[in-house]
Design a protein around this motif. Structure first.
Motif, PDB file in Angstrom:
ATOM      1  N   SER A   1       0.820  -1.225   0.000  1.00 16.70           N
ATOM      2  CA  SER A   1       0.000   0.000   0.000  1.00 16.70           C
ATOM      3  C   SER A   1       0.848   1.266   0.000  1.00 16.70           C
ATOM      4  CB  SER A   1      -0.907   0.034   1.229  1.00 16.70           C
ATOM      5  OG  SER A   1      -1.733  -1.087   1.254  1.00 16.70           O
ATOM      6  N   TYR A   2       2.117   1.136   0.313  1.00 19.46           N
ATOM      7  CA  TYR A   2       3.002   2.302   0.360  1.00 19.46           C
ATOM      8  C   TYR A   2       4.173   2.085  -0.580  1.00 19.46           C
ATOM      9  CZ  TYR A   2       0.306   3.422   4.496  1.00 19.46           C
ATOM     10  OH  TYR A   2      -0.726   3.709   5.333  1.00 19.46           O
ATOM     11  N   LYS A   3       4.502   3.150  -1.321  1.00 18.97           N
ATOM     12  CA  LYS A   3       5.666   3.046  -2.210  1.00 18.97           C
ATOM     13  C   LYS A   3       6.641   4.182  -1.908  1.00 18.97           C
ATOM     14  CE  LYS A   3       3.878   5.748  -6.102  1.00 18.97           C
ATOM     15  NZ  LYS A   3       2.747   6.390  -5.377  1.00 18.97           N
ATOM     16  N   GLU A   4       7.835   4.026  -2.339  1.00 18.90           N
ATOM     17  CA  GLU A   4       8.844   5.056  -2.117  1.00 18.90           C
ATOM     18  C   GLU A   4       8.351   6.397  -2.643  1.00 18.90           C
ATOM     19  OE1 GLU A   4      12.828   4.096  -3.403  1.00 18.90           O
ATOM     20  OE2 GLU A   4      12.585   2.012  -2.753  1.00 18.90           O
ATOM     21  N   GLY A   5       8.558   7.417  -1.857  1.00 21.16           N
ATOM     22  CA  GLY A   5       8.142   8.757  -2.260  1.00 21.16           C
ATOM     23  C   GLY A   5       6.794   9.170  -1.698  1.00 21.16           C
ATOM     24  N   ASP A   6       6.001   8.203  -1.225  1.00 20.92           N
ATOM     25  CA  ASP A   6       4.729   8.587  -0.600  1.00 20.92           C
ATOM     26  C   ASP A   6       4.977   9.478   0.612  1.00 20.92           C
ATOM     27  OD1 ASP A   6       3.187   7.170  -2.371  1.00 20.92           O
ATOM     28  OD2 ASP A   6       2.749   5.503  -1.013  1.00 20.92           O
ATOM     29  N   ILE A   7       4.089  10.438   0.799  1.00 24.09           N
ATOM     30  CA  ILE A   7       4.144  11.281   1.996  1.00 24.09           C
ATOM     31  C   ILE A   7       3.080  10.764   2.967  1.00 24.09           C
ATOM     32  CG2 ILE A   7       4.013  13.632   2.914  1.00 24.09           C
ATOM     33  CD1 ILE A   7       6.272  13.321   0.953  1.00 24.09           C
ATOM     34  N   VAL A   8       3.473  10.501   4.198  1.00 25.94           N
ATOM     35  CA  VAL A   8       2.539   9.903   5.183  1.00 25.94           C
ATOM     36  C   VAL A   8       2.569  10.684   6.489  1.00 25.94           C
ATOM     37  CG1 VAL A   8       2.724   7.564   4.219  1.00 25.94           C
ATOM     38  CG2 VAL A   8       4.324   8.299   6.028  1.00 25.94           C
TER      39      VAL A   8
ATOM     40  N   LEU B   1      -0.966  10.918   2.463  1.00 21.73           N
ATOM     41  CA  LEU B   1      -1.509  12.207   2.042  1.00 21.73           C
ATOM     42  C   LEU B   1      -1.664  12.245   0.526  1.00 21.73           C
ATOM     43  CD1 LEU B   1       0.463  14.701   4.314  1.00 21.73           C
ATOM     44  CD2 LEU B   1      -1.838  13.781   4.613  1.00 21.73           C
ATOM     45  N   ASP B   2      -2.659  13.005   0.093  1.00 25.02           N
ATOM     46  CA  ASP B   2      -2.884  13.183  -1.346  1.00 25.02           C
ATOM     47  C   ASP B   2      -2.032  14.346  -1.831  1.00 25.02           C
ATOM     48  OD1 ASP B   2      -3.759  13.774  -3.861  1.00 25.02           O
ATOM     49  OD2 ASP B   2      -5.828  14.250  -3.277  1.00 25.02           O
TER      50      ASP B   2
ATOM     51  N   ILE C   1      -2.763  21.377  -0.457  1.00 22.62           N
ATOM     52  CA  ILE C   1      -2.664  21.879   0.917  1.00 22.62           C
ATOM     53  C   ILE C   1      -1.193  21.871   1.324  1.00 22.62           C
ATOM     54  CG2 ILE C   1      -3.215  21.319   3.332  1.00 22.62           C
ATOM     55  CD1 ILE C   1      -5.901  20.187   2.240  1.00 22.62           C
ATOM     56  N   PRO C   2      -0.673  23.011   1.790  1.00 24.00           N
ATOM     57  CA  PRO C   2       0.733  23.028   2.234  1.00 24.00           C
ATOM     58  C   PRO C   2       0.949  21.968   3.304  1.00 24.00           C
ATOM     59  CG  PRO C   2      -0.186  25.255   2.187  1.00 24.00           C
ATOM     60  CD  PRO C   2      -1.329  24.304   1.978  1.00 24.00           C
TER      61      PRO C   2
END
Lengths: 381, 381
Positions: free
Chosen positions: A99-106, A127-128, A133-134
């Motif tokens: 469900s998570y890949k490198e570069g995802d922001i969490v 996060l999308d 959104i900052p």
């Protein structure tokens, strides 16, 4: 990072080496250690991810997890010589969860105060990146501070248009949103804040909704000014210059107080209880003036009897008990943000090494905005 | 009385001659005067009645109307050299309102503390002589004390079966009903009360539901015993012998306190706040330990921060704001009384001259039961 050849990383992380039962924690209690993390596939358990921390949320409750005894917020005390945990935002650099890949922001509610970590992926929220959104807003208006303000004002306080609302610590991470939410509900809102004569510039910058604030360095009255001009408070006062709280409340609340959003405790609460209207509500979010004392050394409130004659409801709350309302909150807050009704201010410390200083700064009367640490400059943030 | 030839009556009445800002009021503040009332038809205005007082309800709030300044209960201060007013029960001896006839027994919420009076009949309530309820019960279980207990426990406290309920001043006029109501709701109930080593017999008698109590004079532990045996409390302690409140609450509430019915304030409240469970409720009825001090001299409560971590709701109430619920209360309470589920104890002073002493007695730690003055022995009561 992210390249296969980088299989080891050095990470600095803060640990609690001794409890600080009173006073501000210092370098005697908090140590910055360096650890080495192996990032090869064998070193990361299944359903775990390796994260590079980008932002950390520094909140007053953290102080109460370092005393070594339970009272007040009754939070679990940190274990000695273990990393301190805080609410963080990070980038995935390795993943053993599809469900998570490198570069995802969490978002990571239980992040170590560190540069890197390897953790279970269960409690992460992705996060999308296209939401516009900052990133720091997820730690302030859309994070715990905004949610605390929303629960306190809307769920516990239940404001009616035209009511008089008083916000203490009104320029702080929670207070600034509490005041703005009360304004949106049609209330008259007055805030109290403090400014030191000597504004400590320190290694931080003040940023408003992603824009660098022009008028730095602050002058002593700037935070009163910003409460009115930037956050739309009807009025505001500096408790360091208007030290007679009773006189100040008489002046700013000639018709009394209907809701007091309690952030500070002690003498300010006592003064408020002499100015409450019938059926006033006091949502108690925290009492930051009292966090650095053991309870028996705290300022006693002598006029609680007024709660009878004025039929006051005072109610403490923890946002963790209202998580079923987080969706309602986020939807409402995002809507206000899109309409330009919410201004956010961040006090940004740079680098993990600033943790001790950022923690202490919240207990200074000159604190303004949501305190965050930018652990790592994000290219696209 | 009631014979045509008796057109004049001498009446003794209490007036406040000076405010008592601190300490117990004494004969320096309260004077017993004698006035002459004309009872002929011309002397009684239309829609007025002449009353002979039978019973007066002596309640702690009276103290707060004699300080000369407003705080705490925020009640209107008595005017100097005017009769003191209290909740009373009287017999009609002359009537200029056809709804009332000589011999009717009425409740008068704003009665002078006097033997006789001539007053407007608007706020009177006529009692049903066939209801089979002992007259003093209308001033206790079915009066302000019972209603205060009901509002505090049922409306504000909202007890759930099995919850742990703590009642302070538990043998007093309100506390005894609060504890019994909580028991009826299926709670475990513990009360605190005080007994002086030297029980002051004084000019009063203790009567239970109209029966003279056998075991007078009291011994020091009798009120703890009566809390358990007569009022059905699960346990009780004497705060004069168990003076370490923290230890006492640890002992009597090993699993914590869910509802604290607050009657006393100060150190007891502080101790309770160190033993509350998550989402505890604290209905605040009064704080009798604090009534004889100006607010700045009262005991400060230092651990209100615990309200956050335990998400405590503390709420002051005045029964005057719940009068729309009085019918529900009276119906419920009468039903409990008919089922023998409510025991009442009255501390009866005899004669209007006992007012000063009866008032002071409520602030003694040995107070037990609802304090009333029997102004005039009723033939058929």
């Amino acid at each position: 990072m992210g390249r296969e050849e980088e299989m080891v990383v050095e990470s600095r992380e803060w640990v609690l080496s001794a409890y600080a039962s009173q006073g501000l924690p210092t370098s005697e209690h908090l140590k910055l250690n360096t650890v080495t993390l192996k990032l090869d596939s064998d070193s990361i358990p299944d359903r775990h991810v390796a994260l590079q921390l980008l932002w950390l949320s520094i909140d007053p409750y953290l102080r109460t997890t370092m005393t070594g005894h339970q009272d007040g917020l009754y939070l679990t005390q940190l274990e000695l010589n273990q990393p301190i945990t805080a609410f963080g935002m990070a980038r995935v650099i390795r993943s053993k969860n599809s469900s998570y890949k490198e570069g995802d922001i969490v978002l990571n509610p239980f992040s170590p105060v560190a540069e890197y970590c390897i953790i279970p992926s269960d409690s992460l929220r992705k996060l999308d990146p296209d939401a516009g959104i900052p990133l720091p807003d997820y730690l302030s208006s859309l994070g715990l501070p905004g949610f605390s303000a929303w629960v306190g004002i809307e769920v516990v306080g239940k404001p009616k248009p035209g009511e008089n609302v008083f916000i203490s610590a009104a320029a702080g991470g929670v207070g600034m949103f509490a005041g703005q939410l009360a304004k949106i509900k049609g209330c008259r809102v007055v805030g109290s804040t403090g400014s030191d004569e000597k504004w400590d510039l320190g290694p931080f910058s003040i940023v408003t909704s992603g824009r660098q604030l022009e008028s730095s360095p602050f002058h002593p009255l700037l935070d009163v000014k910003l409460l009115k001009e930037e956050f739309g408070y009807d009025d505001a006062f500096n408790y360091n210059t208007e030290t007679d709280f009773d006189a100040a409340l008489s002046k700013y609340f000639p018709t009394g107080i209907d809701i007091y959003f309690e952030n500070v405790g002690g003498k300010m609460l006592e003064a408020v209880l002499n100015h409450v209207n019938t059926r006033a509500r006091i949502p108690v979010c925290g009492m930051i003036s009292q966090y650095n004392q053991v309870w028996s050394e705290r300022e006693g409130v002598r006029n609680l009897l007024n709660m009878v004659g004025k039929e006051v409801r005072m109610e403490g709350f923890l946002v963790g008990s209202y998580l079923n309302r987080f969706g309602d909150f986020a939807k409402e807050m995002e809507s206000y943000m899109k309409q330009g009704k919410i201004s956010s201010k961040h006090k940004i410390y740079n680098g993990i090494e600033s943790f001790l200083e950022s923690l202490a700064s919240m207990f200074s009367s000159s604190n303004v905005g949501k305190v965050v640490i930018q652990v790592k400059q994000e290219m696209d943030a």
